[in-house]
Scaffold this active site. Sequence first.
Site, PDB file in Angstrom:
ATOM      1  N   LYS A 292      -7.709   1.714  -1.978  1.00  0.00           N
ATOM      2  CA  LYS A 292      -7.177   1.114  -0.748  1.00  0.00           C
ATOM      3  C   LYS A 292      -6.990   2.156   0.350  1.00  0.00           C
ATOM      4  O   LYS A 292      -7.282   1.909   1.534  1.00  0.00           O
ATOM      5  CB  LYS A 292      -5.846   0.413  -1.068  1.00  0.00           C
ATOM      6  CG  LYS A 292      -5.060  -0.081   0.118  1.00  0.00           C
ATOM      7  CD  LYS A 292      -5.737  -1.233   0.828  1.00  0.00           C
ATOM      8  CE  LYS A 292      -5.160  -1.490   2.212  1.00  0.00           C
ATOM      9  NZ  LYS A 292      -3.912  -2.193   2.236  1.00  0.00           N
TER      10      LYS A 292
ATOM     11  N   THR B  89       0.851  -1.190   0.000  1.00  0.00           N
ATOM     12  CA  THR B  89       0.000   0.000   0.000  1.00  0.00           C
ATOM     13  C   THR B  89       0.884   1.235   0.000  1.00  0.00           C
ATOM     14  O   THR B  89       1.578   1.515   0.980  1.00  0.00           O
ATOM     15  CB  THR B  89      -0.900   0.031   1.254  1.00  0.00           C
ATOM     16  OG1 THR B  89      -1.673  -1.152   1.270  1.00  0.00           O
ATOM     17  CG2 THR B  89      -1.818   1.245   1.226  1.00  0.00           C
TER      18      THR B  89
ATOM     19  N   LYS C  19       0.688   5.177   8.447  1.00  0.00           N
ATOM     20  CA  LYS C  19       1.170   5.498   7.090  1.00  0.00           C
ATOM     21  C   LYS C  19      -0.017   5.693   6.147  1.00  0.00           C
ATOM     22  O   LYS C  19      -0.066   6.652   5.366  1.00  0.00           O
ATOM     23  CB  LYS C  19       2.067   4.355   6.585  1.00  0.00           C
ATOM     24  CG  LYS C  19       2.300   4.327   5.084  1.00  0.00           C
ATOM     25  CD  LYS C  19       2.931   3.009   4.617  1.00  0.00           C
ATOM     26  CE  LYS C  19       2.099   1.796   4.812  1.00  0.00           C
ATOM     27  NZ  LYS C  19       1.586   1.045   3.697  1.00  0.00           N
TER      28      LYS C  19
HETATM   29  P1  NA7 Z   1       5.752  -5.954   7.626  1.00  0.00           P
HETATM   30  O1  NA7 Z   1       5.395  -7.164   8.399  1.00  0.00           O
HETATM   31  O2  NA7 Z   1       6.192  -4.725   8.351  1.00  0.00           O
HETATM   32  O3  NA7 Z   1       6.863  -6.397   6.557  1.00  0.00           O
HETATM   33  C1  NA7 Z   1       7.529  -5.454   5.778  1.00  0.00           C
HETATM   34  C2  NA7 Z   1       8.328  -6.154   4.702  1.00  0.00           C
HETATM   35  O4  NA7 Z   1       8.988  -5.133   3.931  1.00  0.00           O
HETATM   36  C3  NA7 Z   1       9.431  -7.082   5.241  1.00  0.00           C
HETATM   37  O5  NA7 Z   1       9.555  -8.192   4.385  1.00  0.00           O
HETATM   38  C4  NA7 Z   1      10.660  -6.182   5.150  1.00  0.00           C
HETATM   39  O6  NA7 Z   1      11.882  -6.877   5.071  1.00  0.00           O
HETATM   40  C5  NA7 Z   1      10.378  -5.458   3.850  1.00  0.00           C
HETATM   41  N1  NA7 Z   1      11.167  -4.231   3.687  1.00  0.00           N
HETATM   42  C6  NA7 Z   1      11.088  -3.095   4.409  1.00  0.00           C
HETATM   43  N2  NA7 Z   1      11.955  -2.178   3.936  1.00  0.00           N
HETATM   44  C7  NA7 Z   1      12.595  -2.757   2.896  1.00  0.00           C
HETATM   45  C8  NA7 Z   1      13.597  -2.321   1.994  1.00  0.00           C
HETATM   46  N3  NA7 Z   1      14.114  -1.077   2.077  1.00  0.00           N
HETATM   47  N4  NA7 Z   1      14.013  -3.171   1.029  1.00  0.00           N
HETATM   48  C9  NA7 Z   1      13.493  -4.425   0.932  1.00  0.00           C
HETATM   49  N5  NA7 Z   1      12.549  -4.900   1.763  1.00  0.00           N
HETATM   50  C10 NA7 Z   1      12.098  -4.077   2.731  1.00  0.00           C
HETATM   51  O7  NA7 Z   1       4.540  -5.463   6.694  1.00  0.00           O
HETATM   52  P2  NA7 Z   1       3.206  -6.228   6.264  1.00  0.00           P
HETATM   53  O8  NA7 Z   1       3.571  -7.541   5.677  1.00  0.00           O
HETATM   54  O9  NA7 Z   1       2.208  -6.167   7.360  1.00  0.00           O
HETATM   55  O10 NA7 Z   1       2.662  -5.228   5.127  1.00  0.00           O
HETATM   56  C11 NA7 Z   1       3.289  -5.138   3.857  1.00  0.00           C
HETATM   57  C12 NA7 Z   1       2.504  -4.171   2.995  1.00  0.00           C
HETATM   58  O11 NA7 Z   1       1.128  -4.617   2.831  1.00  0.00           O
HETATM   59  C13 NA7 Z   1       2.395  -2.763   3.542  1.00  0.00           C
HETATM   60  O12 NA7 Z   1       2.430  -1.844   2.476  1.00  0.00           O
HETATM   61  C14 NA7 Z   1       1.052  -2.749   4.242  1.00  0.00           C
HETATM   62  O13 NA7 Z   1       0.534  -1.442   4.349  1.00  0.00           O
HETATM   63  C15 NA7 Z   1       0.204  -3.674   3.392  1.00  0.00           C
HETATM   64  P3  NA7 Z   1      12.654  -7.383   6.427  1.00  0.00           P
HETATM   65  O14 NA7 Z   1      11.905  -8.618   6.862  1.00  0.00           O
HETATM   66  O15 NA7 Z   1      12.533  -6.264   7.424  1.00  0.00           O
HETATM   67  O16 NA7 Z   1      14.034  -7.653   5.987  1.00  0.00           O
END
Ligand code: NA7
Length: 316
Positions: free
Chosen positions: A200, A125, A268
């Site tokens: 959304k 999102t 957010k």
């Molecule tokens: P989470 O559980 O906070 O997971 C966030 C994911 O995003 C997690 O896999 C993180 O990897 C990844 N992440 C965060 N920053 C980065 C960067 N800079 N590069 C690559 N990957 C990153 O969120 P949800 O699963 O609850 O939600 C995901 C989306 O769906 C969000 O937009 C919600 O609003 C709806 P990590 O595990 O920290 O290495």
Amino acid sequence: TPSGSRLSPDSTADADSTTNPIVKDVIPTDKKIGFLGLGIMGVPMAQNLIRTGHDVTVWNREPSKCKSLVALGAKEGSSPCDVVQQCDIIFSCVSDSDAVRDLVLGNQGVLQGISSGKGYVELSTVDPETIKEIAEVISMRGGRFLEAPLSGNKKGAEQGQLVILAAGDRSLYMDAYSCFEALGKKTFFLGELGTGANTKLIVNMLMGTFMASLSEGLSLAEKAGLDQYTLLDVLNMSSISCPFVKSKGTAILEGHFPVNFPLKHQQKDLKLAIQMGDKLEQPLSVASAANELYKRSKAQGFGDRDMSCVYRAVNV
Ligand code: NA7
């Protein structure tokens, strides 16, 4: 029993963290599927793709989160670029617009692997501007792009009961359709890019304000010496009864806040909806007030807890 004595506000138990997946009869596409971002939503979605017979390759910034999926039959890519090179359709589900950009534009990122015909589906999102920017760079390399933000929480993801708000490249939507069947109970194709993100944001704006309002109602009941459980029973029998009131109300009263949707992501989304209101000159007084409560909760250290923890900012 007085309402206060039934609360144990410091409990962090995640009571409904496991739900049984719904077995679905999906005919999987033979296209190779990539999945980037294995957070609260990403893991159960990737699981459902694998369980429905899709050929899935996963990647996560913190690699340990790939393990359970590899055990279920997924392959693990070494970088976003590697996953894109190995797959035909790649899903991304990361936290916010900075993460979305990092993933696509960064070193060993998605863009370096995109070639003609590859499909990239953004599930995160984010604001419509980020969606259009990412779509443009993917298309310039010959790739196809679809936005598909999800309405639903962790439990919906586990049970394959999400609502998918797709927009953008229709041929990619058709190619990815068996994946959407695996992930959701309903998929909308909304048309032009940005319509998914905007829809959304409105859904989550309503959810956030409603949660804040429910917190105020339950807090007011406590101050008035009313039994909060009885109030919840009354609400559950009223015309505003819904699964949301039931689950979040119970979570609040029992003092555990199972993380279905992190509070930082709710804030957010309120922020992004307010930005949308600013742009379109639509007053959003109620959402703006709710946003302040979520900001306070985040500052109190509840960002990674469930959005229902906003109760803590209200119940003073
Ligand atoms: P989470 O559980 O906070 O997971 C966030 C994911 O995003 C997690 O896999 C993180 O990897 C990844 N992440 C965060 N920053 C980065 C960067 N800079 N590069 C690559 N990957 C990153 O969120 P949800 O699963 O609850 O939600 C995901 C989306 O769906 C969000 O937009 C919600 O609003 C709806 P990590 O595990 O920290 O290495």
